[in-house]
Design an enzyme around this catalytic site. Structure first.
Site, PDB file in Angstrom:
ATOM      1  CD1 TRP A  14     -38.535 -57.820  -4.132  1.00 31.47           C
ATOM      2  CD2 TRP A  14     -36.470 -56.970  -4.137  1.00 31.47           C
ATOM      3  NE1 TRP A  14     -38.310 -57.476  -2.744  1.00 31.47           N
ATOM      4  CE2 TRP A  14     -37.125 -56.827  -2.916  1.00 31.47           C
ATOM      5  CE3 TRP A  14     -35.287 -56.324  -4.514  1.00 31.47           C
ATOM      6  CZ2 TRP A  14     -36.519 -56.177  -1.853  1.00 31.47           C
ATOM      7  CZ3 TRP A  14     -34.651 -55.576  -3.107  1.00 31.47           C
ATOM      8  CH2 TRP A  14     -35.387 -55.681  -2.154  1.00 31.47           C
ATOM      9  CE  LYS A  15     -42.730 -60.488 -11.381  1.00 27.61           C
ATOM     10  NZ  LYS A  15     -43.942 -60.713 -12.185  1.00 27.61           N
ATOM     11  CG  HIS A  98     -41.301 -65.826 -13.024  1.00 26.65           C
ATOM     12  ND1 HIS A  98     -41.877 -65.031 -13.978  1.00 26.65           N
ATOM     13  CD2 HIS A  98     -42.171 -65.481 -11.855  1.00 26.65           C
ATOM     14  CE1 HIS A  98     -42.912 -64.296 -13.504  1.00 26.65           C
ATOM     15  NE2 HIS A  98     -42.785 -64.435 -12.211  1.00 26.65           N
ATOM     16  CD  GLU A 100     -42.516 -61.469 -15.332  1.00 27.90           C
ATOM     17  OE1 GLU A 100     -41.088 -61.636 -14.581  1.00 27.90           O
ATOM     18  OE2 GLU A 100     -43.443 -61.072 -14.768  1.00 27.90           O
ATOM     19  CD  GLU A 170     -45.550 -66.587  -9.908  1.00 29.86           C
ATOM     20  OE1 GLU A 170     -45.558 -65.896  -8.928  1.00 29.86           O
ATOM     21  OE2 GLU A 170     -44.940 -66.381 -10.869  1.00 29.86           O
ATOM     22  CB  SER A 216     -52.632 -59.689  -9.428  1.00 28.04           C
ATOM     23  OG  SER A 216     -52.210 -59.024 -10.685  1.00 28.04           O
ATOM     24  N   GLY A 237     -45.023 -60.443  -6.812  1.00 30.83           N
ATOM     25  CA  GLY A 237     -44.350 -59.301  -7.683  1.00 30.83           C
ATOM     26  C   GLY A 237     -44.630 -58.047  -7.116  1.00 30.83           C
ATOM     27  N   GLY A 238     -45.359 -57.039  -7.704  1.00 34.32           N
ATOM     28  CA  GLY A 238     -45.566 -55.874  -7.532  1.00 34.32           C
ATOM     29  C   GLY A 238     -45.756 -55.210  -6.056  1.00 34.32           C
TER      30      GLY A 238
END
Ligand code: 13P
Length: 254
Positions: A14-15, A98, A100, A170, A216, A237-238
């Site tokens: 979910w980040k 991750h 990020e 990823e 994605s 993710g999204g």
């Protein structure tokens, strides 16, 4: 061991999204949609959503993960969370390294290694993320990057511990960009990661390793990616923020 014998794991990341109230709403919507899943279903959520996520998923097939953990058990590390506390509250998985966190929070292969070992020691299942930047892929350095990240991130990790680790390939250029790796690119990289594991731990450990693709991945492209021989699931993710979309990815994992 062929792919059919490995676990397929679809995990949402979910980040930094969803308040506790929003988390409850999303999980409520998700539960019936994934109740008959043929794969393992995990949601990795912000620390502040963990309590509600553990409560709301009790008695269901949805498992809960955190998005990071520290490597010490306690101490003067303002803002950090110890892995055994996650375990104590019913969390089972933990995303580590991750891109990020590598990009924005100074995560290195060394800290990935420390966090992974601490998570394992606490009884969590780490989901360790690796993957190359766009310029690294364009310079044909993907394998080199994966070699380095796997060597550093998995330093000192035993063959027995490998059974509790999920690896998420990823490619950074595919994260949040709508630019998915092709089925072939995803499979090639996951197979390469498997070959690194085989070289270090032997073929049996490599054959049993669960290697996800992330970047994605969504309801439209999941079936093609998940059909690949070396792709054992996805880190989403999204698309994991919308119950219906995430459920469709789960359904694509046959
Ligand atoms: P997106 O699915 O939003 O591209 O994110 C992938 C990811 O980073 C999962 O960890």
């Amino acid at each position: 061991m062929n792919k059919a014998k490995r676990d397929v794991v679809i995990a949402g990341n979910w980040k930094m999204n969803k308040s506790p109230a929003e988390a409850k709403e999303l999980i409520t919507a998700l539960k019936p949609l994934v109740a008959d899943a043929d794969c393992k279903v995990v949601i990795c959520v912000p620390y502040t959503d963990l309590f509600v996520a553990v409560e709301e998923t009790k008695g269901t097939n949805i498992k809960v993960g955190a998005e990071n953990c520290h490597w010490e058990k306690s101490g003067a590390f303002t803002g950090e969370i110890a892995p055994q506390w996650l375990k104590e509250m019913g969390v089972e998985y933990c995303v580590i390294g991750h891109s990020e966190r590598r990009q924005y929070f100074g995560e290195t292969d060394k800290t990935v290694n420390l966090r992974t070992k601490a998570a394992l020691e606490a009884g969590l299942k780490p989901i360790v993320c690796v993957g190359e930047l766009k310029e690294e892929r364009l310079a044909d350095k993907t394998h080199e990057v994966l070699d380095t990240q796997m060597a550093g991130g998995f330093d000192g990790i035993t063959a027995e511990q490998m059974a509790d680790i999920i690896i998420a390939y990823e490619p950074v250029w595919a994260i949040g960009t709508g630019l998915t790796a092709t089925d072939e690119q995803a499979n090639e990289a996951c197979a390469y990661i498997r070959s690194i594991i085989a070289a270090k731990y032997g073929q049996a450990v490599a054959d049993a390793a669960v290697i996800q693709y992330g970047g994605s991945m969504n309801d439209a492209n999941a079936a093609g990616l998940l059909a690949q021989t070396d792709v054992d699931g996805g880190l989403i993710g999204g698309a994991s923020l919308v119950a219906d979309k995430f459920a469709k990815v789960v359904a694509a994992a046959k």
